[in-house]
Design a protein around this motif. Structure first.
Motif, PDB file in Angstrom:
ATOM      1  N   ALA A  34      -2.767 -37.020  18.335  1.00 29.85           N
ATOM      2  CA  ALA A  34      -1.865 -35.916  18.371  1.00 29.85           C
ATOM      3  C   ALA A  34      -1.061 -36.010  19.669  1.00 29.85           C
ATOM      4  O   ALA A  34      -0.281 -35.097  19.751  1.00 29.85           O
ATOM      5  N   LEU A  35      -0.863 -37.318  20.140  1.00 23.40           N
ATOM      6  CA  LEU A  35       0.212 -37.499  21.115  1.00 23.40           C
ATOM      7  C   LEU A  35       1.553 -37.003  20.662  1.00 23.40           C
ATOM      8  O   LEU A  35       2.319 -36.388  21.458  1.00 23.40           O
ATOM      9  N   LEU A  36       2.044 -37.712  19.686  1.00 19.25           N
ATOM     10  CA  LEU A  36       3.443 -37.423  19.271  1.00 19.25           C
ATOM     11  C   LEU A  36       3.787 -35.880  19.113  1.00 19.25           C
ATOM     12  O   LEU A  36       4.797 -35.658  20.001  1.00 19.25           O
ATOM     13  N   PRO A  37       3.019 -35.003  18.308  1.00 19.78           N
ATOM     14  CA  PRO A  37       3.238 -33.564  18.402  1.00 19.78           C
ATOM     15  C   PRO A  37       3.114 -32.908  19.702  1.00 19.78           C
ATOM     16  O   PRO A  37       3.800 -31.831  19.960  1.00 19.78           O
ATOM     17  N   LEU A  38       2.197 -33.421  20.533  1.00 19.68           N
ATOM     18  CA  LEU A  38       2.001 -32.734  21.556  1.00 19.68           C
ATOM     19  C   LEU A  38       3.269 -33.058  22.563  1.00 19.68           C
ATOM     20  O   LEU A  38       3.570 -32.171  23.687  1.00 19.68           O
ATOM     21  N   LEU A  39       3.814 -34.141  22.556  1.00 19.31           N
ATOM     22  CA  LEU A  39       5.234 -34.419  23.453  1.00 19.31           C
ATOM     23  C   LEU A  39       6.219 -33.435  22.841  1.00 19.31           C
ATOM     24  O   LEU A  39       7.018 -32.901  23.823  1.00 19.31           O
ATOM     25  N   HIS A  40       6.272 -33.347  21.494  1.00 22.36           N
ATOM     26  CA  HIS A  40       7.329 -32.442  20.978  1.00 22.36           C
ATOM     27  C   HIS A  40       6.863 -30.802  21.646  1.00 22.36           C
ATOM     28  O   HIS A  40       7.810 -30.174  22.032  1.00 22.36           O
ATOM     29  N   LEU A  41       5.496 -30.475  21.750  1.00 19.89           N
ATOM     30  CA  LEU A  41       5.332 -29.367  22.111  1.00 19.89           C
ATOM     31  C   LEU A  41       5.701 -28.837  23.581  1.00 19.89           C
ATOM     32  O   LEU A  41       6.378 -27.971  23.955  1.00 19.89           O
ATOM     33  N   VAL A  42       5.606 -29.981  24.735  1.00 20.90           N
ATOM     34  CA  VAL A  42       5.790 -29.908  25.892  1.00 20.90           C
ATOM     35  C   VAL A  42       7.477 -30.001  26.027  1.00 20.90           C
ATOM     36  O   VAL A  42       8.093 -29.499  26.757  1.00 20.90           O
ATOM     37  N   GLN A  43       8.047 -30.625  24.866  1.00 15.17           N
ATOM     38  CA  GLN A  43       9.571 -30.802  25.116  1.00 15.17           C
ATOM     39  C   GLN A  43       9.980 -29.545  24.575  1.00 15.17           C
ATOM     40  O   GLN A  43      11.148 -28.833  25.005  1.00 15.17           O
ATOM     41  N   ALA A  44       9.350 -28.599  23.716  1.00 13.41           N
ATOM     42  CA  ALA A  44       9.847 -27.297  23.533  1.00 13.41           C
ATOM     43  C   ALA A  44       9.778 -26.335  24.523  1.00 13.41           C
ATOM     44  O   ALA A  44      10.409 -25.212  24.465  1.00 13.41           O
ATOM     45  N   GLU A  45       8.764 -26.463  25.592  1.00 15.44           N
ATOM     46  CA  GLU A  45       8.758 -25.811  26.605  1.00 15.44           C
ATOM     47  C   GLU A  45       9.983 -25.930  27.469  1.00 15.44           C
ATOM     48  O   GLU A  45      10.374 -24.763  28.172  1.00 15.44           O
ATOM     49  N   GLU A  46      10.232 -27.084  27.877  1.00 12.90           N
ATOM     50  CA  GLU A  46      11.224 -27.223  29.052  1.00 12.90           C
ATOM     51  C   GLU A  46      12.423 -28.107  28.547  1.00 12.90           C
ATOM     52  O   GLU A  46      13.429 -28.132  29.437  1.00 12.90           O
ATOM     53  N   GLY A  47      12.515 -28.590  27.295  1.00 13.33           N
ATOM     54  CA  GLY A  47      13.726 -29.041  26.784  1.00 13.33           C
ATOM     55  C   GLY A  47      13.742 -30.618  27.034  1.00 13.33           C
ATOM     56  O   GLY A  47      14.576 -31.200  26.454  1.00 13.33           O
ATOM     57  N   HIS A  48      12.793 -30.958  27.707  1.00  8.62           N
ATOM     58  CA  HIS A  48      12.533 -32.573  27.742  1.00  8.62           C
ATOM     59  C   HIS A  48      11.434 -32.859  28.173  1.00  8.62           C
ATOM     60  O   HIS A  48      10.497 -31.860  28.612  1.00  8.62           O
ATOM     61  N   VAL A  49      10.803 -34.004  28.275  1.00  7.63           N
ATOM     62  CA  VAL A  49       9.444 -34.383  28.601  1.00  7.63           C
ATOM     63  C   VAL A  49       9.453 -34.467  30.057  1.00  7.63           C
ATOM     64  O   VAL A  49       9.735 -35.502  30.553  1.00  7.63           O
ATOM     65  N   THR A  50       8.820 -33.616  30.829  1.00  3.13           N
ATOM     66  CA  THR A  50       8.812 -33.680  32.276  1.00  3.13           C
ATOM     67  C   THR A  50       7.509 -34.446  32.615  1.00  3.13           C
ATOM     68  O   THR A  50       6.745 -34.649  31.837  1.00  3.13           O
ATOM     69  N   ARG A  51       7.540 -34.626  34.199  1.00  3.00           N
ATOM     70  CA  ARG A  51       6.189 -35.337  34.604  1.00  3.00           C
ATOM     71  C   ARG A  51       5.018 -34.128  34.402  1.00  3.00           C
ATOM     72  O   ARG A  51       3.920 -34.509  34.047  1.00  3.00           O
ATOM     73  N   THR A  52       5.319 -32.917  34.451  1.00  2.00           N
ATOM     74  CA  THR A  52       4.323 -32.046  34.320  1.00  2.00           C
ATOM     75  C   THR A  52       3.710 -31.938  32.705  1.00  2.00           C
ATOM     76  O   THR A  52       2.460 -31.958  32.621  1.00  2.00           O
ATOM     77  N   GLY A  53       4.613 -32.101  31.726  1.00  2.00           N
ATOM     78  CA  GLY A  53       4.443 -32.216  30.221  1.00  2.00           C
ATOM     79  C   GLY A  53       3.428 -33.505  30.082  1.00  2.00           C
ATOM     80  O   GLY A  53       2.468 -33.498  29.299  1.00  2.00           O
ATOM     81  N   VAL A  54       3.822 -34.523  30.796  1.00  4.54           N
ATOM     82  CA  VAL A  54       3.053 -35.913  30.678  1.00  4.54           C
ATOM     83  C   VAL A  54       1.591 -35.758  31.035  1.00  4.54           C
ATOM     84  O   VAL A  54       0.719 -36.226  30.459  1.00  4.54           O
ATOM     85  N   ARG A  55       1.485 -34.956  32.430  1.00  8.52           N
ATOM     86  CA  ARG A  55       0.240 -34.718  32.912  1.00  8.52           C
ATOM     87  C   ARG A  55      -0.637 -34.010  31.805  1.00  8.52           C
ATOM     88  O   ARG A  55      -1.721 -34.180  31.577  1.00  8.52           O
ATOM     89  N   PHE A  56      -0.024 -32.853  31.269  1.00 11.73           N
ATOM     90  CA  PHE A  56      -0.489 -32.098  30.306  1.00 11.73           C
ATOM     91  C   PHE A  56      -1.214 -32.792  29.167  1.00 11.73           C
ATOM     92  O   PHE A  56      -2.468 -32.781  28.787  1.00 11.73           O
ATOM     93  N   CYS A  57      -0.284 -33.601  28.607  1.00  6.85           N
ATOM     94  CA  CYS A  57      -0.552 -34.454  27.218  1.00  6.85           C
ATOM     95  C   CYS A  57      -1.566 -35.387  27.529  1.00  6.85           C
ATOM     96  O   CYS A  57      -2.737 -35.567  26.980  1.00  6.85           O
ATOM     97  N   ALA A  58      -1.794 -36.015  29.021  1.00  8.64           N
ATOM     98  CA  ALA A  58      -2.722 -36.916  29.391  1.00  8.64           C
ATOM     99  C   ALA A  58      -4.136 -36.226  29.696  1.00  8.64           C
ATOM    100  O   ALA A  58      -5.284 -36.934  29.277  1.00  8.64           O
ATOM    101  N   GLU A  59      -4.228 -34.929  30.106  1.00  8.06           N
ATOM    102  CA  GLU A  59      -5.256 -34.353  30.286  1.00  8.06           C
ATOM    103  C   GLU A  59      -6.141 -33.871  29.029  1.00  8.06           C
ATOM    104  O   GLU A  59      -7.201 -34.123  29.135  1.00  8.06           O
ATOM    105  N   LEU A  60      -5.221 -33.429  28.182  1.00 10.30           N
ATOM    106  CA  LEU A  60      -5.813 -32.891  26.971  1.00 10.30           C
ATOM    107  C   LEU A  60      -6.350 -33.878  26.187  1.00 10.30           C
ATOM    108  O   LEU A  60      -7.258 -33.768  25.245  1.00 10.30           O
ATOM    109  N   LEU A  61      -5.634 -35.168  26.174  1.00  9.49           N
ATOM    110  CA  LEU A  61      -6.116 -36.318  25.225  1.00  9.49           C
ATOM    111  C   LEU A  61      -6.949 -37.399  25.835  1.00  9.49           C
ATOM    112  O   LEU A  61      -7.230 -38.462  25.296  1.00  9.49           O
ATOM    113  N   ASP A  62      -7.354 -37.176  27.056  1.00  9.50           N
ATOM    114  CA  ASP A  62      -8.126 -38.131  27.872  1.00  9.50           C
ATOM    115  C   ASP A  62      -7.506 -39.128  27.872  1.00  9.50           C
ATOM    116  O   ASP A  62      -8.074 -40.501  27.707  1.00  9.50           O
ATOM    117  N   LEU A  63      -6.082 -39.317  28.160  1.00 13.97           N
ATOM    118  CA  LEU A  63      -5.439 -40.623  28.593  1.00 13.97           C
ATOM    119  C   LEU A  63      -4.857 -40.755  29.919  1.00 13.97           C
ATOM    120  O   LEU A  63      -5.105 -39.793  30.458  1.00 13.97           O
TER     121      LEU A  63
END
Length: 282
Positions: A34-63
């Protein structure tokens, strides 16, 4: 160097994104898929993939954040910094370029006062040149948030970006109504477009592509002057100009592709063996 770890989202934002993310993750047999759609999800929040968005994806996907960053920086569809509400992409690949794409891109750079990847001061438009939009029938093509604007000219492209910056309604040549970059990112994350009529709106391929499809199916093309458009398998078809007993307009019984009748090469023909350097197909 930025401080680690990255800051988290505010609690209410985190809760909302987690609910959306769990819905996305549930669609896949393995969470990390689910990583690719989750990156789109966090990009929808702030308009780009931020460090916070990267952390969010990593924590939810155990990456690890390194694994998420490797993916986010590999694909050009993910922004690495802030951008405009409208991403205006000018195709500068071969056909669009020679049909006027290069001239359009140069014109827009001068008109907007930005370079490739630059954003106007009002935060409305990010300009970039992009690779093939798979719309060569309509060259030169400009895309705004991945919606098509076909058969553009330097003047029409200038009017397009002026309308976007002024907040005027802009309608794509075909496809769904235009929405902002953040809204587009959420749709790409896999959430339905709730706007009335957006799903029903669509656009097909151009005439040249459709002719190619009909030929591939062995169908006659109206106005082409001949029904025998499909090349038969070598050694199995009628001589040039013959129709093997078919009535005018009747399609061949079979229409093999090049994979059905491959050409002999030094790699496939025993009488012409490959030399020291292996060839494609060997």
């Amino acid at each position: 160097m930025p401080q680690l770890p990255a800051p988290d989202y505010p609690a209410e934002v985190r809760a909302r994104l987690e609910a959306d993310a769990k819905e996305v993750i549930a669609r896949y047999p393995g969470a990390r898929s689910a990583l690719l759609p989750l990156l789109h999800l966090v990009q929808a929040e702030e308009g780009h993939v931020t460090r916070t968005g990267v952390r969010f994806c990593a924590e939810l996907l155990d990456l690890t954040t390194a694994e998420v960053t490797a993916v986010a920086t590999f694909y050009s569809m993910y922004r690495r910094g802030p951008g405009g509400d409208y991403q205006v992409g000018v195709c500068t690949n071969t056909l669009c370029a020679v049909m006027g794409g290069d001239a359009i891109f140069e014109t827009l750079q001068q008109h907007l006062g930005v370079g490739n990847g630059g954003t106007t001061e009002d935060g409305k438009v990010t300009l970039e040149h992009i690779e093939c939009n798979a719309a060569c029938d309509f060259a030169p093509v400009v895309m705004v948030n991945w919606e098509f604007f076909d058969n553009q000219t330097p003047d029409s492209a200038k009017q397009l970006v002026d309308d976007l910056r002024a907040g005027r309604t802009v309608a794509p040549t075909r496809g769904a109504p235009l929405c902002t970059y953040k809204e587009t990112a959420r749709i790409l994350a896999g959430f339905p477009d709730q706007r009335p009529g957006a799903v029903e709106a669509t656009g097909g391929a151009g005439p040249a592509s459709l002719v190619g499809l009909r030929l591939a199916k062995g169908e006659a093309v109206p106005g082409a002057g001949s029904a025998d458009h499909v090349v038969p398998q070598r050694g199995a078809g009628p001589a040039e100009g013959e129709h093997a007993g078919r009535a005018p307009g009747e399609a061949p019984a079979t229409h093999p592709s090049s994979h059905d009748a491959p050409r002999d090469t030094s790699a496939s023909d025993p009488s012409h063996p490959a030399g020291p350097t292996a060839e494609e197909g060997e």
